[in-house]
Enzyme design. Structure first.
Site, PDB file in Angstrom:
ATOM      1  N   ASP A  55       0.843  -1.205   0.000  1.00 19.10           N
ATOM      2  CA  ASP A  55       0.000   0.000   0.000  1.00 19.10           C
ATOM      3  C   ASP A  55       0.879   1.256   0.000  1.00 19.10           C
ATOM      4  OD1 ASP A  55       0.876  -0.137   2.600  1.00 19.10           O
ATOM      5  OD2 ASP A  55      -1.104  -0.029   3.529  1.00 19.10           O
ATOM      6  N   SER A  56       2.209   1.053  -0.028  1.00 25.29           N
ATOM      7  CA  SER A  56       3.128   2.169  -0.308  1.00 25.29           C
ATOM      8  C   SER A  56       2.849   2.728  -1.703  1.00 25.29           C
ATOM      9  CB  SER A  56       4.587   1.715  -0.185  1.00 25.29           C
ATOM     10  OG  SER A  56       4.809   0.549  -0.954  1.00 25.29           O
ATOM     11  N   ASP A  94      -1.023  -6.210  -0.338  1.00 22.91           N
ATOM     12  CA  ASP A  94      -1.330  -5.567   0.944  1.00 22.91           C
ATOM     13  C   ASP A  94      -2.841  -5.358   1.078  1.00 22.91           C
ATOM     14  OD1 ASP A  94       0.496  -4.951   2.930  1.00 22.91           O
ATOM     15  OD2 ASP A  94       1.257  -3.154   1.910  1.00 22.91           O
ATOM     16  N   LYS A 124      -1.032  -9.464   2.774  1.00 20.30           N
ATOM     17  CA  LYS A 124      -0.257  -8.997   3.932  1.00 20.30           C
ATOM     18  C   LYS A 124      -1.132  -8.038   4.722  1.00 20.30           C
ATOM     19  CE  LYS A 124       3.315  -5.889   3.712  1.00 20.30           C
ATOM     20  NZ  LYS A 124       2.806  -4.805   4.591  1.00 20.30           N
ATOM     21  N   GLU A 126      -1.108  -5.635   8.662  1.00 16.07           N
ATOM     22  CA  GLU A 126      -0.247  -5.093   9.720  1.00 16.07           C
ATOM     23  C   GLU A 126      -0.821  -5.366  11.108  1.00 16.07           C
ATOM     24  OE1 GLU A 126       0.378  -0.899   8.977  1.00 16.07           O
ATOM     25  OE2 GLU A 126       1.132  -1.253   6.950  1.00 16.07           O
ATOM     26  N   GLU A 193       9.626  -4.114  10.286  1.00 12.18           N
ATOM     27  CA  GLU A 193       9.998  -2.799   9.739  1.00 12.18           C
ATOM     28  C   GLU A 193      10.588  -1.905  10.819  1.00 12.18           C
ATOM     29  OE1 GLU A 193       7.155  -0.988   7.110  1.00 12.18           O
ATOM     30  OE2 GLU A 193       8.246   0.914   7.089  1.00 12.18           O
TER      31      GLU A 193
HETATM   32  O1  KIV Z   1       3.611  -1.113   1.600  1.00 11.22           O
HETATM   33  C1  KIV Z   1       4.801  -1.490   1.573  1.00 11.22           C
HETATM   34  O2  KIV Z   1       5.560  -1.218   0.632  1.00 11.22           O
HETATM   35  C2  KIV Z   1       5.296  -2.265   2.705  1.00 11.22           C
HETATM   36  C3  KIV Z   1       6.765  -2.532   2.766  1.00 11.22           C
HETATM   37  C4  KIV Z   1       7.480  -1.318   3.209  1.00 11.22           C
HETATM   38  C5  KIV Z   1       7.099  -3.700   3.590  1.00 11.22           C
HETATM   39  O3  KIV Z   1       4.545  -2.637   3.550  1.00 11.22           O
END
Ligand code: KIV
Length: 276
Positions: A55-56, A94, A124, A126, A193
């Site tokens: 989600d970056s 994500d 993924k 969090e 992280e």
């Molecule tokens: O969203 C993302 O790119 C991440 C990484 C920094 C692990 O969660």
């Protein structure tokens, strides 16, 4: 690149089993983010083991200050683009902010949507203890889950800072317990992280699933970087854990400025770049 071969002697597709085996065999896991077809093809052909549709994307693709505005629709779109470009790597998508935190039922529906509508291989999410029951349910539904502990960007307004996490003993102990809980809940891997390297080593030695670090030191079972950071596309962002493997900001703005000059000077297109 994982050295495992398929029967036709091409490197075998990476599965969640492969990454767990890589930890057992002491082979480091490489993970990078990607958000579109063209980059995913390049990253996959470079031999990376895992591609994270992070989600970056909210930061590097959409230009948001945080990852919070990302929606299910946006994550589905980015993941579909990536999956079309990948032949070998494991693709992890994500789950965006508030798509899994409200109820386990909503989390399962959203995890299921991403898997069904994109062809991703895993999701993924969090967090530690508060999301353990949700993880169990998603895993029980047959969806592999990668955890994410330490600096979890979806909680940035709770932390109030992007500083290193778990530097004090209480938070470090909590993180170690959370890692064990995630393993027990059925996660196949966990991202760590921005935590001290000593703690990352301790976590890595305490669980049998792989740890994938970003700013968490060399002792993790694997490493992940945001693609735009490691390609030097975003040089305003320079925390110490980023290594730049290219300077694409320079290359791309140089190419654009050469093009602009050529157009202005009527040096492009040339005779050979036109049709009679
Ligand atoms: O969203 C993302 O790119 C991440 C990484 C920094 C692990 O969660």
């Amino acid at each position: 690149m994982s050295t495992q071969k398929s029967s036709n002697d091409r490197p075998a597709k990476v599965t969640t089993r492969t990454v767990v085996d890589m930890k057992e065999q002491g082979e480091k896991i490489s993970m990078l983010t990607a958000y579109d077809y063209t980059m995913a093809r390049l990253v996959d052909s470079g031999g990376v083991d895992v591609i994270l549709v992070g989600d970056s994307a909210g930061n590097v693709m959409a230009g948001y200050e945080t990852t919070l505005p990302m929606t299910m629709e946006q994550m589905i779109y980015h993941t579909q683009c990536v999956v079309r470009g990948v032949e070998r790597a494991l693709v992890v998508a994500d789950l965006p902010f508030m798509s899994y935190q409200v109820t386990a039922k909503e989390a399962m529906i959203n995890a299921g949507r991403i898997m069904k509508e994109t062809g991703a291989h895993a999701v993924k999410l969090e967090g530690g203890e508060p999301v353990v029951d949700t993880i169990k349910k998603i895993v029980n539904a047959g969806i592999p889950v990668m955890g994410h502990l330490g600096l979890t960007p979806q909680s940035i307004y709770k932390f109030g800072t992007y500083k290193v996490r778990a530097t004090d003993e209480t938070e470090a102990e909590e993180l170690l317990e959370d890692a064990k809980r995630l393993e027990e809940a059925g996660c196949f891997a966990v991202v760590l992280e921005k935590i001290p390297k000593k703690l990352a080593k301790q976590v890595t030695e305490s669980i049998s699933i792989p740890t994938i670090g970003i700013g968490a030191g060399v002792e993790c079972d694997g490493q992940v970087l945001v693609l735009h950071d490691m390609l030097g596309l975003n040089k305003d962002f320079h925390p110490r854990f980023i290594r730049r493997y290219a300077d694409l900001q320079e290359t791309i703005s140089g190419a654009v400025s050469n093009y602009v000059n050529d157009v202005k000077k009527i040096a492009f297109p040339s005779k050979d770049e036109q049709y009679d």
